[in-house]
Every structure is written in structure tokens, then in C-alpha cells.
Design a protein around this motif. Sequence first.
Motif, PDB file in Angstrom:
ATOM      1  N   UNK A 145       0.821  -1.204   0.000  1.00 39.08           N
ATOM      2  CA  UNK A 145       0.000   0.000   0.000  1.00 39.08           C
ATOM      3  C   UNK A 145       0.858   1.258   0.000  1.00 39.08           C
ATOM      4  N   UNK A 146       1.937   1.261   0.806  1.00 34.34           N
ATOM      5  CA  UNK A 146       2.826   2.422   0.844  1.00 34.34           C
ATOM      6  C   UNK A 146       3.518   2.633  -0.495  1.00 34.34           C
ATOM      7  N   UNK A 147       3.979   1.541  -1.128  1.00 32.17           N
ATOM      8  CA  UNK A 147       4.637   1.664  -2.443  1.00 32.17           C
ATOM      9  C   UNK A 147       3.653   2.181  -3.489  1.00 32.17           C
ATOM     10  N   UNK A 148       2.422   1.707  -3.453  1.00 38.99           N
ATOM     11  CA  UNK A 148       1.416   2.174  -4.414  1.00 38.99           C
ATOM     12  C   UNK A 148       1.138   3.666  -4.235  1.00 38.99           C
ATOM     13  N   UNK A 149       1.015   4.132  -2.997  1.00 39.32           N
ATOM     14  CA  UNK A 149       0.770   5.552  -2.751  1.00 39.32           C
ATOM     15  C   UNK A 149       1.951   6.387  -3.219  1.00 39.32           C
ATOM     16  N   UNK A 150       3.198   5.924  -2.936  1.00 42.81           N
ATOM     17  CA  UNK A 150       4.382   6.660  -3.372  1.00 42.81           C
ATOM     18  C   UNK A 150       4.462   6.728  -4.890  1.00 42.81           C
ATOM     19  N   UNK A 151       4.128   5.633  -5.570  1.00 43.84           N
ATOM     20  CA  UNK A 151       4.157   5.636  -7.036  1.00 43.84           C
ATOM     21  C   UNK A 151       3.136   6.606  -7.610  1.00 43.84           C
ATOM     22  N   UNK A 152       1.961   6.668  -7.005  1.00 49.16           N
ATOM     23  CA  UNK A 152       0.929   7.595  -7.482  1.00 49.16           C
ATOM     24  C   UNK A 152       1.375   9.043  -7.293  1.00 49.16           C
ATOM     25  N   UNK A 153       1.974   9.340  -6.137  1.00 53.78           N
ATOM     26  CA  UNK A 153       2.434  10.711  -5.871  1.00 53.78           C
ATOM     27  C   UNK A 153       3.551  11.104  -6.822  1.00 53.78           C
ATOM     28  N   UNK A 154       4.508  10.201  -7.077  1.00 52.28           N
ATOM     29  CA  UNK A 154       5.583  10.502  -8.019  1.00 52.28           C
ATOM     30  C   UNK A 154       5.041  10.700  -9.430  1.00 52.28           C
ATOM     31  N   UNK A 156       2.045  11.832 -10.254  1.00 56.64           N
ATOM     32  CA  UNK A 156       1.392  13.138 -10.309  1.00 56.64           C
ATOM     33  C   UNK A 156       2.413  14.260 -10.364  1.00 56.64           C
ATOM     34  N   UNK A 157       3.505  14.139  -9.617  1.00 57.04           N
ATOM     35  CA  UNK A 157       4.547  15.167  -9.648  1.00 57.04           C
ATOM     36  C   UNK A 157       5.188  15.269 -11.014  1.00 57.04           C
ATOM     37  N   UNK A 158       5.443  14.127 -11.638  1.00 55.55           N
ATOM     38  CA  UNK A 158       6.039  14.131 -12.981  1.00 55.55           C
ATOM     39  C   UNK A 158       5.096  14.783 -13.986  1.00 55.55           C
ATOM     40  N   UNK A 159       3.796  14.499 -13.881  1.00 59.26           N
ATOM     41  CA  UNK A 159       2.822  15.104 -14.796  1.00 59.26           C
ATOM     42  C   UNK A 159       2.766  16.613 -14.590  1.00 59.26           C
ATOM     43  N   UNK A 160       2.801  17.079 -13.331  1.00 60.67           N
ATOM     44  CA  UNK A 160       2.768  18.514 -13.057  1.00 60.67           C
ATOM     45  C   UNK A 160       4.010  19.199 -13.607  1.00 60.67           C
ATOM     46  N   UNK A 161       5.180  18.569 -13.485  1.00 59.68           N
ATOM     47  CA  UNK A 161       6.405  19.158 -14.022  1.00 59.68           C
ATOM     48  C   UNK A 161       6.351  19.265 -15.533  1.00 59.68           C
ATOM     49  N   UNK A 162       5.847  18.251 -16.210  1.00 60.29           N
ATOM     50  CA  UNK A 162       5.720  18.323 -17.666  1.00 60.29           C
ATOM     51  C   UNK A 162       4.736  19.411 -18.085  1.00 60.29           C
ATOM     52  N   UNK A 163       3.667  19.561 -17.328  1.00 56.96           N
ATOM     53  CA  UNK A 163       2.691  20.610 -17.638  1.00 56.96           C
ATOM     54  C   UNK A 163       3.278  21.996 -17.457  1.00 56.96           C
ATOM     55  N   UNK A 164       4.079  22.208 -16.412  1.00 56.40           N
ATOM     56  CA  UNK A 164       4.709  23.509 -16.183  1.00 56.40           C
ATOM     57  C   UNK A 164       5.726  23.832 -17.258  1.00 56.40           C
ATOM     58  N   UNK A 165       6.432  22.804 -17.752  1.00 56.84           N
ATOM     59  CA  UNK A 165       7.432  23.056 -18.781  1.00 56.84           C
ATOM     60  C   UNK A 165       6.798  23.484 -20.097  1.00 56.84           C
ATOM     61  N   UNK A 166       5.591  23.067 -20.383  1.00 48.01           N
ATOM     62  CA  UNK A 166       4.923  23.466 -21.620  1.00 48.01           C
ATOM     63  C   UNK A 166       4.541  24.939 -21.600  1.00 48.01           C
ATOM     64  N   UNK A 167       4.250  25.475 -20.440  1.00 51.14           N
ATOM     65  CA  UNK A 167       3.822  26.863 -20.318  1.00 51.14           C
ATOM     66  C   UNK A 167       4.905  27.743 -19.694  1.00 51.14           C
ATOM     67  N   UNK A 168       6.180  27.378 -19.863  1.00 54.76           N
ATOM     68  CA  UNK A 168       7.270  28.160 -19.291  1.00 54.76           C
ATOM     69  C   UNK A 168       7.450  29.455 -20.081  1.00 54.76           C
ATOM     70  N   UNK A 169       7.596  30.560 -19.392  1.00 49.54           N
ATOM     71  CA  UNK A 169       7.748  31.860 -20.045  1.00 49.54           C
ATOM     72  C   UNK A 169       9.135  31.982 -20.663  1.00 49.54           C
ATOM     73  N   UNK A 170       9.231  32.504 -21.884  1.00 49.82           N
ATOM     74  CA  UNK A 170      10.561  32.667 -22.511  1.00 49.82           C
ATOM     75  C   UNK A 170      11.365  33.759 -21.814  1.00 49.82           C
ATOM     76  N   UNK A 171      12.685  33.696 -22.006  1.00 47.11           N
ATOM     77  CA  UNK A 171      13.555  34.707 -21.428  1.00 47.11           C
ATOM     78  C   UNK A 171      13.320  36.060 -22.111  1.00 47.11           C
ATOM     79  N   UNK A 172      13.423  37.113 -21.313  1.00 45.82           N
ATOM     80  CA  UNK A 172      13.196  38.462 -21.833  1.00 45.82           C
ATOM     81  C   UNK A 172      14.445  38.943 -22.567  1.00 45.82           C
ATOM     82  N   UNK A 173      14.328  39.107 -23.885  1.00 46.26           N
ATOM     83  CA  UNK A 173      15.456  39.588 -24.699  1.00 46.26           C
ATOM     84  C   UNK A 173      15.312  41.082 -24.940  1.00 46.26           C
TER      85      UNK A 173
END
Length: 206
Positions: A145-154, A156-173
Motif C-alpha cells: 500500500x505504501x509503495x502504491x501511494x508513493x508511485x501515485x504521488x511521483x 502526479x509530480x512528474x505530470x505537473x512538471x511536464x505541464x509547467x514546462x509546456x507553459x514556461x515563459x521565454x527569457x526576456x530579450x
Amino acid sequence: MRWLLAGYCGLALISMSVALNDALMVTQKPRALAMRPHSFLNIFCHSKQHPRNNVTWYKADEYNSEQREEIKRGDRIQALTDPTQGPYLYINDLRMEDRGVYYCKMENKWGPGTAVHVARPLSHSHALYRTQMKDALIILQGLLLAVSIAAILLRKRHVFENTDSLYEEPETDHIYEGLTIETCGGGLYEELSVYAQADGTEAPWE
């Protein structure tokens, strides 16, 4: 007066029918038994008529079963009669195959039945082993049960990181970054009077 006599007659008939039914009613005691192997038991069959010599015992696998086999007397099983309590079934040296429901039949009337359960013998070492196995299974389930919960949390974190990278603001030139201004003769700004000639004159580079 007539209605009163009719009422008394009706009550008398009802009381007589109840008494007759009670006389024909067959009871057994006890109704259920939980026994250990190699022990003995007694099952009593009772009726107000007390027929001593006309009792037959049957056995079935479960209650309300139509397949009831007549019990054969032997060394371990005997049908006896007690002077005060009436007929009873005696079984000695109980075995696992003695489990079932026992019925007595008296004057074509069936008893309600007595359920007999014979517990399977269990050694101390076997019981300790089963307890340890249950504890191990509980710990294993907790870890899974603990391993399953940890896998689910990891996940979700990976999905959130990929989502943030798609909407990352470009550097101000800077708007002028990469823009170079050519100089003529070393000055940043050249005087434009040289190029401001009258119409018709030749340009200095011609």
C-alpha cells in the motif's frame, strides 16, 4: 346465553387442539453442539407421549435436507433410553465425519434436529505458524500500500512538471540585442552633411 355457550365450546375445542398438538410435538435437546474429536455426546428426543420403543434416528448434511439417512447402531453409536429423560442418541469417540444434523423420528413425527459440529484438531505449532503467516501478510499488504501511494504521488509530480514546462515563459530579450551599428571613420554617429548634396551633384563615392 346461547352465544356464551358457543364461546365456551369454541374455547374448549381450541384448548383441546393445542393440547393434542403439544402431545404430538417432538423436541430435541440440545439443538446445537460444538465438540472436539474423540469426545462423546448425547442427543435427547422428547415427546409428551413418551413412546419408549418407537424412536428412529437419522442424519443429514444440513438443515431441511431431504436426504436423511437412518443411523446404524454400532460400537460408537447407540440408541438408548433414559428412565427420566426418554430416548437419546449416544455417540462416542467423535470423528470429523460425524458432523451433520441429527433428527429423531417418533410416531411419524420429526424432531427439529440437532446440529453437531466437530472442530478440526489443531496443534500449538500449527497455530503459531498460522499466526506468523497472518502477521507477515499484514506487513506485506502495508508495504504494498505504501509503495502504491508513493508511485501515485511521483506520477502526479512528474505530470505537473511536464505541464509547467509546456507553459514556461521565454527569457526576456532586449529589443536591440544583436543589432550592430556600422561606423564610418571611427565615430558612432557620422555627420550627414557630406551626404546632403544638392540635386544634380555627384555623390562623393561616384
